[in-house]
Design a protein around this motif. Structure first.
Motif, PDB file in Angstrom:
ATOM      1  N   VAL A   1     -11.281 111.298 -70.156  1.00  0.00           N
ATOM      2  CA  VAL A   1     -11.078 110.806 -68.797  1.00  0.00           C
ATOM      3  C   VAL A   1      -9.954 111.599 -68.149  1.00  0.00           C
ATOM      4  CG1 VAL A   1     -10.374 108.832 -67.379  1.00  0.00           C
ATOM      5  CG2 VAL A   1     -11.904 108.496 -69.340  1.00  0.00           C
ATOM      6  N   HIS A   2     -10.274 112.261 -67.035  1.00  0.00           N
ATOM      7  CA  HIS A   2      -9.290 113.052 -66.303  1.00  0.00           C
ATOM      8  C   HIS A   2      -9.099 112.442 -64.928  1.00  0.00           C
ATOM      9  CE1 HIS A   2      -9.302 116.344 -69.286  1.00  0.00           C
ATOM     10  NE2 HIS A   2     -10.547 115.953 -69.475  1.00  0.00           N
ATOM     11  N   TYR A   3      -7.867 112.146 -64.603  1.00  0.00           N
ATOM     12  CA  TYR A   3      -7.550 111.466 -63.353  1.00  0.00           C
ATOM     13  C   TYR A   3      -7.765 112.402 -62.173  1.00  0.00           C
ATOM     14  CZ  TYR A   3      -5.524 107.346 -65.621  1.00  0.00           C
ATOM     15  OH  TYR A   3      -5.338 106.188 -66.341  1.00  0.00           O
ATOM     16  N   ASP A   4      -8.488 111.901 -61.179  1.00  0.00           N
ATOM     17  CA  ASP A   4      -8.793 112.692 -59.993  1.00  0.00           C
ATOM     18  C   ASP A   4      -7.912 112.216 -58.841  1.00  0.00           C
ATOM     19  OD1 ASP A   4      -9.940 114.409 -58.208  1.00  0.00           O
ATOM     20  OD2 ASP A   4     -11.776 113.238 -57.929  1.00  0.00           O
TER      21      ASP A   4
ATOM     22  N   GLU B   1       4.570 107.422 -66.058  1.00  0.00           N
ATOM     23  CA  GLU B   1       3.969 108.707 -65.700  1.00  0.00           C
ATOM     24  C   GLU B   1       2.927 108.536 -64.600  1.00  0.00           C
ATOM     25  OE1 GLU B   1       3.390 112.951 -66.045  1.00  0.00           O
ATOM     26  OE2 GLU B   1       5.018 111.551 -66.500  1.00  0.00           O
ATOM     27  N   LEU B   2       2.174 107.438 -64.654  1.00  0.00           N
ATOM     28  CA  LEU B   2       1.206 107.167 -63.594  1.00  0.00           C
ATOM     29  C   LEU B   2       1.923 107.046 -62.254  1.00  0.00           C
ATOM     30  CD1 LEU B   2      -1.629 106.504 -62.561  1.00  0.00           C
ATOM     31  CD2 LEU B   2      -1.216 104.105 -63.219  1.00  0.00           C
ATOM     32  N   GLN B   3       3.075 106.372 -62.247  1.00  0.00           N
ATOM     33  CA  GLN B   3       3.815 106.249 -60.993  1.00  0.00           C
ATOM     34  C   GLN B   3       4.266 107.617 -60.491  1.00  0.00           C
ATOM     35  OE1 GLN B   3       4.298 103.721 -58.933  1.00  0.00           O
ATOM     36  NE2 GLN B   3       5.357 105.158 -57.583  1.00  0.00           N
ATOM     37  N   ARG B   4       4.732 108.471 -61.385  1.00  0.00           N
ATOM     38  CA  ARG B   4       5.172 109.798 -60.969  1.00  0.00           C
ATOM     39  C   ARG B   4       4.023 110.609 -60.382  1.00  0.00           C
ATOM     40  NH1 ARG B   4       8.786 109.127 -65.511  1.00  0.00           N
ATOM     41  NH2 ARG B   4       7.231 109.931 -66.977  1.00  0.00           N
ATOM     42  N   ARG B   5       2.848 110.505 -61.006  1.00  0.00           N
ATOM     43  CA  ARG B   5       1.713 111.318 -60.565  1.00  0.00           C
ATOM     44  C   ARG B   5       1.035 110.747 -59.315  1.00  0.00           C
ATOM     45  NH1 ARG B   5      -0.816 114.727 -65.161  1.00  0.00           N
ATOM     46  NH2 ARG B   5       0.895 114.822 -66.664  1.00  0.00           N
ATOM     47  N   ALA B   6       1.194 109.451 -59.088  1.00  0.00           N
ATOM     48  CA  ALA B   6       0.501 108.796 -57.974  1.00  0.00           C
ATOM     49  C   ALA B   6       1.465 108.308 -56.906  1.00  0.00           C
ATOM     50  CB  ALA B   6      -0.334 107.635 -58.504  1.00  0.00           C
TER      51      ALA B   6
ATOM     52  N   GLY C   1      -8.039 105.272 -65.237  1.00  0.00           N
ATOM     53  CA  GLY C   1      -8.520 106.520 -64.654  1.00  0.00           C
ATOM     54  C   GLY C   1      -9.907 106.389 -64.046  1.00  0.00           C
ATOM     55  N   LEU C   2     -10.783 105.646 -64.725  1.00  0.00           N
ATOM     56  CA  LEU C   2     -12.141 105.483 -64.226  1.00  0.00           C
ATOM     57  C   LEU C   2     -12.207 104.566 -63.010  1.00  0.00           C
ATOM     58  CD1 LEU C   2     -13.898 105.216 -67.692  1.00  0.00           C
ATOM     59  CD2 LEU C   2     -14.168 107.097 -66.058  1.00  0.00           C
ATOM     60  N   LEU C   3     -11.250 103.635 -62.907  1.00  0.00           N
ATOM     61  CA  LEU C   3     -11.200 102.736 -61.756  1.00  0.00           C
ATOM     62  C   LEU C   3     -10.348 103.299 -60.613  1.00  0.00           C
ATOM     63  CD1 LEU C   3     -10.834  99.220 -63.429  1.00  0.00           C
ATOM     64  CD2 LEU C   3     -12.836 100.128 -62.235  1.00  0.00           C
ATOM     65  N   LEU C   4      -9.735 104.456 -60.837  1.00  0.00           N
ATOM     66  CA  LEU C   4      -8.855 105.023 -59.810  1.00  0.00           C
ATOM     67  C   LEU C   4      -9.540 105.164 -58.443  1.00  0.00           C
ATOM     68  CD1 LEU C   4      -6.002 106.171 -59.285  1.00  0.00           C
ATOM     69  CD2 LEU C   4      -6.918 108.424 -59.889  1.00  0.00           C
ATOM     70  N   PRO C   5     -10.775 105.634 -58.377  1.00  0.00           N
ATOM     71  CA  PRO C   5     -11.408 105.727 -57.050  1.00  0.00           C
ATOM     72  C   PRO C   5     -11.505 104.380 -56.339  1.00  0.00           C
ATOM     73  CG  PRO C   5     -12.620 107.038 -58.645  1.00  0.00           C
ATOM     74  CD  PRO C   5     -11.637 106.220 -59.422  1.00  0.00           C
ATOM     75  N   ARG C   6     -11.760 103.312 -57.103  1.00  0.00           N
ATOM     76  CA  ARG C   6     -11.843 101.972 -56.498  1.00  0.00           C
ATOM     77  C   ARG C   6     -10.467 101.500 -56.051  1.00  0.00           C
ATOM     78  NH1 ARG C   6     -16.084 103.738 -57.594  1.00  0.00           N
ATOM     79  NH2 ARG C   6     -15.621 104.436 -55.481  1.00  0.00           N
ATOM     80  N   LEU C   7      -9.437 101.828 -56.816  1.00  0.00           N
ATOM     81  CA  LEU C   7      -8.074 101.472 -56.432  1.00  0.00           C
ATOM     82  C   LEU C   7      -7.667 102.183 -55.150  1.00  0.00           C
ATOM     83  CD1 LEU C   7      -6.525 101.607 -60.004  1.00  0.00           C
ATOM     84  CD2 LEU C   7      -6.362  99.600 -58.512  1.00  0.00           C
ATOM     85  N   LEU C   8      -8.019 103.445 -55.044  1.00  0.00           N
ATOM     86  CA  LEU C   8      -7.581 104.229 -53.888  1.00  0.00           C
ATOM     87  C   LEU C   8      -8.359 103.893 -52.624  1.00  0.00           C
ATOM     88  CD1 LEU C   8      -6.876 107.721 -55.477  1.00  0.00           C
ATOM     89  CD2 LEU C   8      -5.325 105.787 -55.117  1.00  0.00           C
TER      90      LEU C   8
END
Length: 309
Positions: free
Chosen positions: A297-300, A184-189, A127-134
């Protein structure tokens, strides 16, 4: 002829983070990613061991881009510090680090050690690395589970095993949580990120002997080491499902990769099935909510992205 590391294409220009990369299948996977051209970060609790592993990788692949950084998944402050220090785009995150069948211990934040390290630490890190992944056009998250997830159940009434603790059911719960999270991550992303899972089968690493050693049980520790010699595949073979999941082009989100041999204990990587419990969307959503609450940690996700139905 099955898939091997020789089938990995050129990864130049990509950046990868592998947790638990100082030994075992994580070290092998990180070394192969670096060898193929990915700028690879070894995320390790023990930096000295990480540096020793990096030296071996550099010797095998001169010129490889390898960096060692400290990450303790059993300490959310460490997870936050690692994520904050990673300021560049990230193409591949391999959530590999884990502990297995330990005597009862708690993380720095008071979580049961197996659930806290194997699931909550990686949930927070992703979740914290999500901005870097995107920031990258085709980011991928690989979460490592185990065939033992099949015996797991998520006990929402006692997630931290405070009322009752048994090391193997606690491990199975954490590995089921890994799969529930990956799906679940795949479903949400959907449409912005590829989330897949993998398991290594039975691979000879330090993982099997760690629990008996912590218990001070030399007989069980010896038995674990003998089992590795007699029955396990090598760490190099065990790393193949992770590498396939991390690098195979066109791999569908929500895929689960494991060995193709009998009982999934060894062999070449292939798509495998998981337990009905791992596909329970109600449990997955509830676990996600609980994990956000426990870790803070909340996913943005982008506002245009909604969970797949």
């Amino acid at each position: 002829m099955g898939w091997t590391a020789a089938d990995i294409g050129d990864l130049s220009g990509l950046t990868a983070v592998v947790t638990g990369a100082n030994s075992g299948i994580g070290m092998i996977a990180a070394g192969e990613l670096a060898r193929r051209g990915a700028a690879t970060v070894l995320a390790c609790r023990d930096v000295a061991k990480g540096e020793a592993a990096a030296q071996r990788m550099r010797k095998a692949a001169p010129g490889a881009s390898i960096e060692v950084r400290q990450l303790d998944l059993a300490d959310l402050a460490s997870v936050r510090a690692f994520a904050a220090a990673h300021t560049t785009g990230l193409d591949v995150l391999v959530n590999n680090a884990g502990v297995m069948a330990l005597p009862y211990r708690q993380t720095v934040d008071g979580f049961e050690m197996q659930f806290g390290t194997n699931h909550l630490g990686h949930f927070a890190l992703t979740g914290l690395l999500l901005p870097r992944l995107l920031e990258r056009p085709d980011p991928r998250v690989v979460t490592v589970s185990s065939s033992l997830h099949r015996s797991g159940r998520i006990n929402f009434d006692d997630l931290q095993s405070e009322r009752s603790y048994s090391k193997w059911p606690a491990y199975a719960q954490s590995k089921l949580a890994n799969l529930l999270f990956a799906y679940e991550l795949q479903r949400r992303a959907t449409g912005i990120l590829t989330s897949v899972a993998a398991h290594p089968g039975y691979a000879a690493t330090n993982l099997q002997a760690a629990g008996p050693r912590m218990e001070g049980n030399p007989i069980l520790e010896f038995g674990a080491r003998i089992g590795n010699i007699l029955f396990a595949q090598t760490a190099e073979r065990g790393a193949l499902p992770l590498l396939y999941a991390a690098t195979e082009r066109g791999l569908a989100g929500g895929s689960y990769v494991g060995p193709d041999g009998p009982f999934g204990s060894g062999g070449h990587p292939t798509l495998v099935d998981s337990s009905p419990a791992s596909k329970d969307r109600t449990v997955a959503a509830r676990l996600w909510t609980a994990s956000e609450s426990l870790t803070g940690v909340h996913y943005d996700f982008p506002s245009s992205t909604t969970p797949a139905k």
